[in-house]
Design a protein around this motif. Structure first.
Motif, PDB file in Angstrom:
ATOM      1  N   ILE A 429       0.835  -1.212   0.000  1.00  0.00           N
ATOM      2  CA  ILE A 429       0.000   0.000   0.000  1.00  0.00           C
ATOM      3  C   ILE A 429       0.870   1.264   0.000  1.00  0.00           C
ATOM      4  N   LEU A 430       1.894   1.260   0.847  1.00  0.00           N
ATOM      5  CA  LEU A 430       2.703   2.478   0.996  1.00  0.00           C
ATOM      6  C   LEU A 430       3.870   2.549   0.021  1.00  0.00           C
ATOM      7  N   ARG A 431       4.212   1.405  -0.562  1.00  0.00           N
ATOM      8  CA  ARG A 431       5.318   1.335  -1.519  1.00  0.00           C
ATOM      9  C   ARG A 431       6.635   1.797  -0.902  1.00  0.00           C
ATOM     10  N   LEU A 432       6.917   1.271   0.261  1.00  0.00           N
ATOM     11  CA  LEU A 432       8.170   1.615   0.919  1.00  0.00           C
ATOM     12  C   LEU A 432       9.208   0.543   0.633  1.00  0.00           C
ATOM     13  N   PRO A 433      10.418   0.935   0.305  1.00  0.00           N
ATOM     14  CA  PRO A 433      11.459  -0.073   0.096  1.00  0.00           C
ATOM     15  C   PRO A 433      11.909  -0.703   1.409  1.00  0.00           C
ATOM     16  N   LEU A 434      12.428  -1.906   1.309  1.00  0.00           N
ATOM     17  CA  LEU A 434      12.909  -2.623   2.484  1.00  0.00           C
ATOM     18  C   LEU A 434      14.431  -2.692   2.467  1.00  0.00           C
ATOM     19  N   SER A 435      15.004  -2.775   3.664  1.00  0.00           N
ATOM     20  CA  SER A 435      16.446  -2.977   3.774  1.00  0.00           C
ATOM     21  C   SER A 435      16.754  -4.457   3.545  1.00  0.00           C
ATOM     22  N   LYS A 436      18.036  -4.799   3.522  1.00  0.00           N
ATOM     23  CA  LYS A 436      18.418  -6.198   3.331  1.00  0.00           C
ATOM     24  C   LYS A 436      17.866  -7.080   4.448  1.00  0.00           C
ATOM     25  N   GLY A 437      17.718  -6.511   5.632  1.00  0.00           N
ATOM     26  CA  GLY A 437      17.180  -7.281   6.752  1.00  0.00           C
ATOM     27  C   GLY A 437      15.676  -7.414   6.716  1.00  0.00           C
ATOM     28  N   GLY A 438      15.028  -6.722   5.760  1.00  0.00           N
ATOM     29  CA  GLY A 438      13.580  -6.821   5.641  1.00  0.00           C
ATOM     30  C   GLY A 438      12.825  -5.760   6.418  1.00  0.00           C
ATOM     31  N   PHE A 439      13.529  -4.829   7.034  1.00  0.00           N
ATOM     32  CA  PHE A 439      12.865  -3.724   7.732  1.00  0.00           C
ATOM     33  C   PHE A 439      12.629  -2.585   6.740  1.00  0.00           C
ATOM     34  N   PHE A 440      11.734  -1.649   7.101  1.00  0.00           N
ATOM     35  CA  PHE A 440      11.506  -0.500   6.230  1.00  0.00           C
ATOM     36  C   PHE A 440      12.776   0.351   6.174  1.00  0.00           C
ATOM     37  N   ASN A 441      13.025   0.887   4.990  1.00  0.00           N
ATOM     38  CA  ASN A 441      14.304   1.552   4.745  1.00  0.00           C
ATOM     39  C   ASN A 441      14.155   3.071   4.718  1.00  0.00           C
ATOM     40  N   GLU A 442      15.085   3.745   5.341  1.00  0.00           N
ATOM     41  CA  GLU A 442      15.106   5.200   5.325  1.00  0.00           C
ATOM     42  C   GLU A 442      15.866   5.674   4.085  1.00  0.00           C
ATOM     43  N   ILE A 443      15.762   6.994   3.809  1.00  0.00           N
ATOM     44  CA  ILE A 443      16.498   7.528   2.654  1.00  0.00           C
ATOM     45  C   ILE A 443      17.995   7.473   2.912  1.00  0.00           C
ATOM     46  N   HIS A 444      18.400   7.900   4.090  1.00  0.00           N
ATOM     47  CA  HIS A 444      19.825   7.889   4.433  1.00  0.00           C
ATOM     48  C   HIS A 444      19.940   7.679   5.934  1.00  0.00           C
ATOM     49  N   VAL A 445      20.724   6.690   6.315  1.00  0.00           N
ATOM     50  CA  VAL A 445      20.757   6.285   7.713  1.00  0.00           C
ATOM     51  C   VAL A 445      21.276   7.394   8.628  1.00  0.00           C
ATOM     52  N   LYS A 446      22.143   8.254   8.088  1.00  0.00           N
ATOM     53  CA  LYS A 446      22.684   9.320   8.934  1.00  0.00           C
ATOM     54  C   LYS A 446      21.994  10.652   8.681  1.00  0.00           C
ATOM     55  N   LEU A 447      21.783  10.981   7.416  1.00  0.00           N
ATOM     56  CA  LEU A 447      21.324  12.332   7.092  1.00  0.00           C
ATOM     57  C   LEU A 447      19.804  12.480   7.065  1.00  0.00           C
ATOM     58  N   ARG A 448      19.083  11.422   6.701  1.00  0.00           N
ATOM     59  CA  ARG A 448      17.615  11.497   6.661  1.00  0.00           C
ATOM     60  C   ARG A 448      17.054  10.195   7.235  1.00  0.00           C
ATOM     61  N   PRO A 449      17.291  10.008   8.540  1.00  0.00           N
ATOM     62  CA  PRO A 449      17.083   8.679   9.127  1.00  0.00           C
ATOM     63  C   PRO A 449      15.641   8.240   9.310  1.00  0.00           C
ATOM     64  N   VAL A 450      14.660   9.139   9.223  1.00  0.00           N
ATOM     65  CA  VAL A 450      13.262   8.688   9.384  1.00  0.00           C
ATOM     66  C   VAL A 450      12.421   9.010   8.156  1.00  0.00           C
ATOM     67  N   GLU A 451      13.047   9.591   7.132  1.00  0.00           N
ATOM     68  CA  GLU A 451      12.310   9.901   5.902  1.00  0.00           C
ATOM     69  C   GLU A 451      12.404   8.727   4.937  1.00  0.00           C
ATOM     70  N   THR A 452      11.377   8.571   4.129  1.00  0.00           N
ATOM     71  CA  THR A 452      11.384   7.500   3.137  1.00  0.00           C
ATOM     72  C   THR A 452      11.334   8.120   1.738  1.00  0.00           C
ATOM     73  N   VAL A 453      11.424   7.262   0.736  1.00  0.00           N
ATOM     74  CA  VAL A 453      11.367   7.779  -0.632  1.00  0.00           C
ATOM     75  C   VAL A 453       9.979   8.302  -0.975  1.00  0.00           C
ATOM     76  N   VAL A 454       8.996   7.990  -0.140  1.00  0.00           N
ATOM     77  CA  VAL A 454       7.651   8.511  -0.368  1.00  0.00           C
ATOM     78  C   VAL A 454       7.491   9.782   0.475  1.00  0.00           C
ATOM     79  N   ASP A 455       7.418  10.920  -0.186  1.00  0.00           N
ATOM     80  CA  ASP A 455       7.336  12.186   0.536  1.00  0.00           C
ATOM     81  C   ASP A 455       6.133  12.173   1.480  1.00  0.00           C
ATOM     82  N   GLY A 456       6.343  12.582   2.724  1.00  0.00           N
ATOM     83  CA  GLY A 456       5.246  12.648   3.688  1.00  0.00           C
ATOM     84  C   GLY A 456       5.032  11.358   4.451  1.00  0.00           C
ATOM     85  N   VAL A 457       5.774  10.304   4.130  1.00  0.00           N
ATOM     86  CA  VAL A 457       5.673   9.035   4.871  1.00  0.00           C
ATOM     87  C   VAL A 457       6.987   8.815   5.623  1.00  0.00           C
ATOM     88  N   PHE A 458       6.872   8.670   6.947  1.00  0.00           N
ATOM     89  CA  PHE A 458       8.055   8.540   7.796  1.00  0.00           C
ATOM     90  C   PHE A 458       8.036   7.184   8.510  1.00  0.00           C
TER      91      PHE A 458
END
Lengths: 579, 138
Positions: A429-458
């Motif tokens: 539904i949200l079209r969020l990418p997953l990390s290798k471990g299968g968890f939801f993936n952030e844009i950047h682990v250090k610089l944008r750690p809670v943002e996703t590639v879908v604007d407005g979805v954290f």
């Protein structure tokens, strides 16, 4: 004949992420030879403050009217460099980002000449687009001051309370019948030994009292439409589906404790239990521990069960990550068990002790109270055998020079880690990418750690990866700050990259009206005594669906007009250089 | 600098492919292939647009005429945030472009479309590998 431009080309090394595989100096020099380029520089980190200051100075001193930065994905730093351009007095929409990291250096790590040639082509394409760019003004749209929080664990509830305290309406959707997630099932927690159930009860009480929060249990997100600042979501309740309007979404769906496979370290044998099960035993103990009616005199803990499985050749998809909380939780449980029964013998079989930060005191305390620690290597894990009601753990003790040890135990505790919760439907539904471990993936682990590639979805909490309770709450509050920053102003400025009609070419064939899904986006207007199509920038979403249906090529989307795209194509093929 | 040893499957004479990707859907999928260090040909180049339904057939033909051996449309598919019928519209413009290419004497198989979602790193790499193999035969 196009007007003469003054372009700048800035190429990033990204530490060595780019320059280890691409000859950045060669790309810079090639860019400097392109038409209209008056300055070409390379930077170790283009996103650093120093580099941005230098680029700003060049924009001003060289009177640049367009730039490119060739670096990472635009998802990461498009806004960074648009902001820098704006601060330097350059219209942000004359800036183009060229992705030579994710789409070049990171996939062509074994052929520097070819990767360099490709990076040069991409830079030429970006410069061509900048050459035909023009200054634009942001589009301002109103935002809905409401947030959907998915998951009512500690992270989700804490996020909801923080948002609600800022005056934002919050809808909390929880799949289960109860709230609190895993923490609600845990007993005493470090550092205050306050039970998890009690912490959750306090949070739930605050949540129930808050007028800005609506909690839905036995509820699931079933659909999402709209875009940042103005989403419409469908939530399936027990007997009905409701529709909610929100400006942002926070995903805090938490974790599942890892369940060992049958037979994994003897799991399934009486007396072999997980840390999760053991904690319940310890929490309920008022004296010496008992298991199945028998007093427990010796406990053997086996660490890293379900985590760091890279050395297990039998697993198709091993969990490569460290689960972060288990070393601390095992040491904490050992201390609590020692308090309940000072005579209890406890042997910890560990790979590496990761009681990091303030959790180190847990390791020290467990040792002080008599716990014994024995180290094993990942490729030589312990084995658990059962015979005549007696469990025996065998291992190669690395700290004793590799000596074989046999430990009789009444209870074997498998210190199991975390795995992602079932999330396939939500991901769809949200079209969020997953990390290798299968968890939801952030844009950047250090610089944008809670943002996703879908604007407005954290993302927040352990939905993003293994976390302690404190870390989960910290990330939840980070997602709160990002959401609130987005919504509290009441509007967001969106890139004005919408369609425009060249009235001189339009013959009002009406094709574009049929191609546009947004009611009212295309209207008629009179220009120089002729009826032509006109596009409302506030309604147009910039998809460009009207572009190919126009027989006169009278429509273009700013930033990717036909002129810009064809110029980029021609520039990429300028030398017909084959990689 | 690393040694210039091409990884298996990436040859120096690979066909030149232009990929039209989309900013919100296929771009993240292609980026994910990069984050996962999944190699594909250095002859693959990407131009990113808002939506695959906004690609003009003439741009596709232009790319072939300019020297690309093939054009791959990394379409939004059913994930498109703009259009419910994005797949149909993209397919239609691809068909138009193939017709135009055929009329000009080129093989329409030089244009291919595939749905690439925001997490479709592996499908992207596989699609490009298959497309590259086909182009080598044309």
């Amino acid at each position: 004949m196009t007007e003469k431009r003054r372009l700048g080309a800035f190429i990033c090394h990204c530490g060595g992420n780019i320059s280890d595989f691409v000859d950045v100096a060669a790309v810079r020099d090639a860019a400097g030879r392109e038409d209209d380029v008056v300055v070409a520089r390379d930077f170790m980190f283009a996103c650093s403050d120093g580099a941005q200051a230098e680029m700003s100075e060049l924009i001003r001193s060289e009177k640049l009217d367009g730039i490119i930065v060739a670096s990472c994905s635009p998802k990461l730093h498009l806004n960074t460099f648009r902001g820098m351009s704006g601060r330097a007095g350059l219209n942000p929409y004359t800036y183009n980002q060229v992705n030579i990291r994710e789409q070049c250096s990171w996939v062509h790590r074994h052929d520097t000449p070819a990767a360099t040639a490709k990076a040069t082509r991409l830079v030429r394409g970006g410069l061509a687009r900048s050459r035909f760019s023009r200054p634009l003004t942001d589009l301002r749209v109103e935002t809905v001051p409401a947030v959907l929080v998915i998951g009512a664990g500690v992270a989700g509830i804490r996020a909801a309370l923080a948002l609600a305290d800022m005056g934002i309406a919050v809808y909390v959707v929880e799949r289960e019948a109860t709230v609190g997630g895993n923490v609600a099932t845990w007993g005493k927690l470090f550092p205050h030994d306050r039970p998890g159930s009690e912490i959750v009860a306090t949070l739930l009480d605050d949540l129930n009292k808050h007028p800005n929060i609506s909690l839905f249990t036995n509820a699931e997100l079933t659909a999402k439409s709209g875009s940042v600042g103005n989403f419409t979501v469908q939530v399936q309740l027990r007997s009905e589906t409701i529709s909610l309007h929100v400006g942002a979404i926070i995903v805090a769906t938490g974790l599942e404790p890892y369940t060992p496979r049958p037979g994994e370290y003897g799991y399934g044998t009486p007396g072999v239990i997980t840390l999760h099960e053991y904690k319940q035993l310890v929490d309920e103990a008022t004296g010496p521990l008992t298991y199945q009616g028998k007093r427990v005199k010796t406990v053997a803990y086996i660490y890293c069960v379900g985590s760091r499985q890279g050395s297990d050749p039998d697993l198709e998809e091993p969990n490569l990550f460290c689960s972060r909380y288990c070393c601390s939780a095992a040491c904490h449980s050992a201390s609590l068990a020692s308090t309940a029964d000072p005579d209890l013998d406890q042997i910890h079989l560990y790979r590496d002790m990761r009681t990091y930060g303030r959790h180190e005191v847990l390791f020290e305390e467990a040792g002080r109270k008599g716990s014994v620690f024995m180290k094993f290597a990942g490729e030589n894990p312990p084995t658990v055998e059962s015979s005549d009601d007696q469990l025996t753990v065998k291992l190669r003790d690395d700290l004793a020079g590799g000596e074989q040890a046999e430990i009789p135990a009444d209870l074997v505790v498998l210190v199991a880690g975390m795995v992602p919760r079932e999330r396939a439907k939500l991901q769809e539904i949200l079209r969020l990418p997953l990390s290798k471990g299968g968890f939801f993936n952030e844009i950047h682990v250090k610089l944008r750690p809670v943002e996703t590639v879908v604007d407005g979805v954290f993302i927040a909490g352990a939905s993003q990866g293994p976390k302690t309770v404190a870390e989960a709450v910290a990330s939840a509050l980070a997602a709160v700050s990002k959401s609130a920053a987005l919504l509290l102003k009441g509007y967001i400025d969106l890139p004005p990259l919408v369609a425009k009609v060249d009235a001189s070419k339009c013959t009002l064939c009406d094709n574009c009206f049929g191609a546009c899904p947004y009611e009212g986006a295309i209207t008629r207007q009179e220009v120089d005594g002729r009826q032509v199509a006109a596009i409302s920038p506030n309604i147009c979403k910039g998809c460009g669906g009207c572009v190919p249906v126009c027989p006169n090529e009278a429509i273009g989307v700013d930033g990717v007009t036909g002129t810009q795209v064809t110029a980029a194509i021609d520039a990429m093929m300028k030398d017909r250089v084959h990689a | 600098m690393t040694s210039a040893v091409p990884p298996r499957g990436v040859q120096v004479d690979d066909p030149k492919i232009l990929v039209f990707s989309t900013q919100n859907i296929s771009d993240p999928g292609i980026d994910l292939a990069g984050s996962a260090h999944m190699p594909y040909s250095t002859a693959v180049n990407v131009i990113s647009l808002p939506c695959s339904s906004g690609i003009h057939p003439r741009w596709i033909v232009r790319a072939i005429k300019a020297g690309f051996d093939g054009v791959f449309i990394a379409a939004d598919g059913s994930d498109c945030a703009f259009l419910a019928d994005c797949t149909d519209k993209t397919a239609s413009l691809v068909k138009d472009a193939q017709g135009m290419l055929k009329e000009s004497g080129e093989d329409p198989r030089r244009i291919r479309m595939g749905a690439i979602c925001s997490v479709c790193a592996e499908p992207f790499v596989n699609n490009l590998k298959q497309f590259g193999d086909l182009l080598k035969q044309l």
